[in-house]
Design a protein around this motif. Structure first.
Motif, PDB file in Angstrom:
ATOM      1  N   LEU A 123      12.167   3.790  -4.643  1.00 30.53           N
ATOM      2  CA  LEU A 123      12.104   3.232  -3.295  1.00 30.53           C
ATOM      3  C   LEU A 123      10.728   2.655  -3.019  1.00 30.53           C
ATOM      4  O   LEU A 123      10.584   1.596  -2.381  1.00 30.53           O
ATOM      5  N   GLY A 124       9.699   3.332  -3.495  1.00 35.01           N
ATOM      6  CA  GLY A 124       8.350   2.793  -3.342  1.00 35.01           C
ATOM      7  C   GLY A 124       8.185   1.469  -4.063  1.00 35.01           C
ATOM      8  O   GLY A 124       7.561   0.531  -3.540  1.00 35.01           O
ATOM      9  N   GLY A 177       7.011  -6.418  -0.049  1.00 25.53           N
ATOM     10  CA  GLY A 177       5.765  -6.814   0.599  1.00 25.53           C
ATOM     11  C   GLY A 177       4.827  -7.619  -0.266  1.00 25.53           C
ATOM     12  O   GLY A 177       3.748  -8.020   0.196  1.00 25.53           O
ATOM     13  N   ALA A 178       5.209  -7.855  -1.527  1.00 20.41           N
ATOM     14  CA  ALA A 178       4.300  -8.575  -2.426  1.00 20.41           C
ATOM     15  C   ALA A 178       4.080 -10.013  -1.988  1.00 20.41           C
ATOM     16  O   ALA A 178       3.033 -10.600  -2.247  1.00 20.41           O
ATOM     17  N   GLY A 179       5.085 -10.624  -1.355  1.00 22.73           N
ATOM     18  CA  GLY A 179       4.869 -11.937  -0.760  1.00 22.73           C
ATOM     19  C   GLY A 179       5.378 -13.113  -1.543  1.00 22.73           C
ATOM     20  O   GLY A 179       5.309 -14.236  -1.048  1.00 22.73           O
ATOM     21  N   LEU A 238       0.829  -1.207   0.000  1.00 24.28           N
ATOM     22  CA  LEU A 238       0.000   0.000   0.000  1.00 24.28           C
ATOM     23  C   LEU A 238       0.863   1.256   0.000  1.00 24.28           C
ATOM     24  O   LEU A 238       0.709   2.138  -0.865  1.00 24.28           O
ATOM     25  N   PHE A 239       1.786   1.363   0.952  1.00 19.61           N
ATOM     26  CA  PHE A 239       2.633   2.548   1.019  1.00 19.61           C
ATOM     27  C   PHE A 239       3.632   2.583  -0.140  1.00 19.61           C
ATOM     28  O   PHE A 239       3.916   3.656  -0.685  1.00 19.61           O
ATOM     29  N   GLY A 240       4.175   1.409  -0.504  1.00 21.93           N
ATOM     30  CA  GLY A 240       5.120   1.385  -1.610  1.00 21.93           C
ATOM     31  C   GLY A 240       4.483   1.805  -2.917  1.00 21.93           C
ATOM     32  O   GLY A 240       5.063   2.594  -3.679  1.00 21.93           O
ATOM     33  N   GLY A 241       3.290   1.298  -3.201  1.00 14.22           N
ATOM     34  CA  GLY A 241       2.598   1.677  -4.440  1.00 14.22           C
ATOM     35  C   GLY A 241       2.248   3.157  -4.463  1.00 14.22           C
ATOM     36  O   GLY A 241       2.413   3.833  -5.492  1.00 14.22           O
TER      37      GLY A 241
END
Length: 785
Positions: free
Chosen positions: A313-314, A321-323, A282-285
């Motif tokens: 960086l995002g 975090g994509a997993g 969420l924050f990265g995107g």
């Protein structure tokens, strides 16, 4: 690793510090040519790290260090594994290129020696951070990166914008440092572990802990502030007030990557949870899209690159975090590619500014003939940033799309965000690489010229490394990429991405990205106008909010200070005694600690006499109208206490008390003789009653506390200690003297210092000349003619 093997690795930490210490001297002697010997320090550190690559590639982390605070289980320890190996290579390798570049860029600058010291200290801090194994060691180096970056961003401290950028970076990243400290303490509390090696080897211990959520929140705040995630991204573009060598180093291999490093390091311990795989994407995107859009709204080459760093960086944090394992591989490859092309492009921007006198794209053009080497370096960086073959950026983009692509809603959203962000960054990369060099040279640019070798050797080297690393991808993955991904995943990972034709979804997404990027490049003018209008229309943002927050903090501090520091001694004394009375009475009342009031003991006549004398002194203090009489009456009580000490068999304490009371009376009397005060010190009851209440409360608090202490069972542990050790250790039979001289030596020295200062103050009062006395207060009964 044996103790004899740790020496060379410790040199990796020491070489930049030694070079920082020598930098002013070398610069004074050699001028800008000092860059060559100074660059040998990071180059030697790079060679030492690279020499240990064999064990790291084999999956054998190297641990070294020593005990720091053994009683707390804290070590000054370090870990070289796939992740720290890759970061250490980037920090030292790009650091050497930046030092050389700074030699040419700041040639003739009076503060060049100081700059070299700052950049090398910054390098040492970053190397220590990525190698740190102990949690406390990590925290120390984390904070050192904030402090040294503050010095670098504010290097041109005479400019207000540079000072503002430095303070903003320090406040935001320093706040993240506090969050990191709390998070690491909580990790230690939750797991009982104090090193990354132990934490990473503890499996599910941290994820299963009841403290997982607060630990995750604190670590994310630390990482997001350091790596400029929305809404903390504002400090990074403002850090462009630093000289270009700082920008190149800051954005490519150092501080902004520290947050990404922290998340990669803790992924095996904190990752693979719903919270991790929701918050990071969420924050990265959001950061990816925000940074990429703001990049196209700029015309300054450094600001364009700065906002694309925010976007990059995002993207990295979104991939972490994509997993999926492939997404992590994409994050690893993109981090390596970004370090190479972004460092080179920033150096290109500085070279353009140096050779043409401006970085504004609207005022640039036609520089390819005057600056051919810089143009070639710009193309090398832009081709990799745009994700085109045969550069390392192409491998990173293909692996990114492989890790994100899917048919579920979450995968579609993340893939769409990645394509949009990459397309925006594609256009930004070629705006920087092509716009200044193609077309017609504006008449405002006079005599553009290629920079010296120190200015172009760095960007050319980084661009060529990005090309060679992709062409020899199998070797690169074996030595760097795969061990790095393995450390991030916590298990063995083997990356196979190479420069070859692979038809499939990733390639189609790459073609879509390139197509959109070209369209945005061709429409850069109208797109920029729309984005600038949108930014202006929004108005308020985090950057303005930071100024408002700092302004509010200053106003609050001023108001609180004005209220607390009123300049009135009576207010200060009242506050102190109210707090003392509350601290003494409230805990005893709240927790049932009030003592039993004893009966009146049987006293000898001389003891009654002393008590009567003390009581008479108190009454006289209260009823007298004369200040000098009150001072002497106050001393009577002290003499009474001294007599009680003597009756109880403590002549040394009695003597001390006599001396203290005598000095107090003398000093106060001298002060009174120097002040023009009215003899009659009458106060209204509205002042007397509150003061009397506070005085009684404080006195009652001390009395009740002493009663409570005396009614508790006596603990003789301390007395027994002094009895056992006074002669054995200090060789003294008088226990009291031994305590004062040996066991409390420093405290006694402090008391002697107090007596000395008091004596000097008395001497100063006595020697004040009459001519320096304060003027007499006017008589209110007299009238002015």
């Amino acid at each position: 690793m044996t103790a004899t093997d740790t020496g060379p690795l410790f040199l990796v930490l020491l070489f930049p510090l030694l070079a920082a210490a020598l930098a002013p001297l070398l610069t004074s002697a050699l001028g800008h040519r000092a860059a060559w010997p100074l660059a040998l320090a990071p180059a030697a550190a790079f060679a030492i790290v690279a020499a240990n690559g064999g064990g790291v590639s084999a999956g054998q982390p190297l641990l070294f260090g020593f005990d720091w605070i053994p009683s707390l289980g804290i070590r000054f320890s370090f870990r070289l594994d796939g992740l720290s190996f890759a970061f250490a290579l980037l920090v030292t390798g790009i650091g050497a290129a930046v030092v050389l570049y700074a030699g040419g860029y700041l040639k003739g600058h009076p503060g060049q020696g100081r700059f070299f010291s700052f950049i090398l200290m910054f390098m040492a801090a970053m190397v220590g951070l990525v190698l740190a194994d102990d949690l406390m060691t990590l925290l120390v180096y984390w904070e050192l990166t904030s402090i040294t970056s503050f010095l670098l961003i504010g290097f041109d401290h005479e400019r207000e914008r540079a000072r503002r950028g430095a303070i903003q970076a320090l406040v935001i990243t320093g706040g993240g440092g506090l969050a990191l400290m709390a998070g690491l303490i909580l990790i230690r509390w939750a797991t009982g572990l104090s090193s990354m090696s132990e934490i990473l080897g503890s499996g599910e211990a941290l994820r299963q802990s009841a403290y997982y959520v607060p630990v995750l929140a604190l670590i994310l705040v630390a990482a997001f502030t350091k790596s400029a995630q929305v809404p903390f991204h504002v400090w990074l573009p403002n850090a462009m007030e630093a000289p270009t060598p700082v920008s190149a180093y800051l954005h490519s291999a150092t501080m902004v990557k520290a947050g990404v490093y922290l998340l990669m390091r803790l992924n095996p311990a904190l990752g693979d949870t719903a919270a991790w795989e929701t918050i990071l994407p969420l924050f990265g995107g959001a950061t990816l899209i925000t940074g990429a859009l703001l990049a196209l709204a700029q015309t300054d080459m450094k600001l364009i690159l700065a906002y694309t760093t925010v976007a990059s960086l995002g993207l990295m944090i979104m991939l972490i975090g994509a997993g999926s394992e492939t997404a992590v591989e994409g994050a690893v490859l993109y981090l390596l590619a970004h370090a190479l092309f972004k460092g080179g492009l920033f150096m290109v921007a500085g070279s353009v500014d140096h050779g043409a006198g401006t970085r504004d794209l609207t005022a640039l053009g036609g520089l390819r003939r005057a600056m051919p080497i810089t143009f070639a370096a710009a193309l090398l960086g832009a081709l990799s940033m745009g994700g085109l073959p045969p550069f390392f950026g192409f491998l990173a983009k293909e692996e990114t799309y492989s890790g994100l692509a899917g048919l579920d809603t979450r995968a579609l959203i993340l893939t769409g965000v990645a394509v949009a962000g990459n397309a925006l960054m594609f256009s930004a990369a070629f705006l920087v690489a092509l716009k200044p060099f193609l077309g017609k040279q504006p008449e405002t640019i006079h005599h553009p010229h290629e920079g010296p070798v120190l200015l172009w050797i760095g960007p050319m080297t980084l661009g060529l490394v990005g090309l060679v690393a992709a062409l020899g991808a199998s070797f690169t993955h074996h030595v760097v990429s795969s061990p790095m991904a393995s450390a991030v995943m916590g298990e063995a990972v083997d990356i196979h991405a190479v420069i070859a034709f692979h038809w499939g979804v990733p390639l189609m997404l790459s073609l879509l990205t390139v197509g959109l990027g070209i369209a945005l490049y061709l429409a850069a003018g109208p797109v920029r106008a729309v984005l600038q209008k949108a930014v202006t229309g929004v108005g308020w943002g985090p950057d303005r909010g930071f100024d408002q927050a700092m302004g509010g903090l200053v106003r609050l501090a001023f108001s609180v200070t004005r209220w607390l520091q009123s300049g009135r001694l009576d207010f200060y004394m009242t506050t102190v005694f109210v707090i003392v009375a509350a601290a003494l009475l409230l805990p005893m009342i709240a927790f049932g600690g009030l003592p039993t009031v004893p009966g009146v003991p049987a006293l000898e006549f001389y003891e009654w006499t002393v008590l009567f004398m003390a009581a008479a002194g108190v009454i006289l203090v209260l009823i007298t109208r004369n200040r000098l009489t009150a001072i002497v009456s106050l001393g009577v009580q002290g003499f009474g206490v001294a007599l009680l000490f003597m009756f109880m068999g403590a002549p040394d304490l009695s003597f001390t008390q006599f001396m203290v009371e005598t000095l107090s009376v003398v000093i106060l009397a001298l002060v009174m003789t120097r002040l023009r005060v009215a003899v009659d010190d009458h106060r209204p009851w509205i002042q007397v009653v509150p003061d009397a209440t506070i005085a009684v409360a404080a006195g009652a608090g001390f009395g009740l506390l002493l009663l409570a202490v005396t009614q508790m069972p006596f603990n003789a542990a301390l007395s027994d200690f002094f009895i056992r050790h006074s002669y054995a250790i200090a060789h003294g039979h008088n226990i009291v003297n031994v305590i004062i001289v040996d066991f409390r030596g420093i405290d006694t020295m402090g008391e002697i210092g107090v007596v000395m200062v008091t004596g000097l103050a008395i001497l100063a009062l006595i020697r004040i000349r009459v001519g320096r006395r304060a003027p007499a207060m006017p008589d209110p009964t007299e009238t002015t003619p």
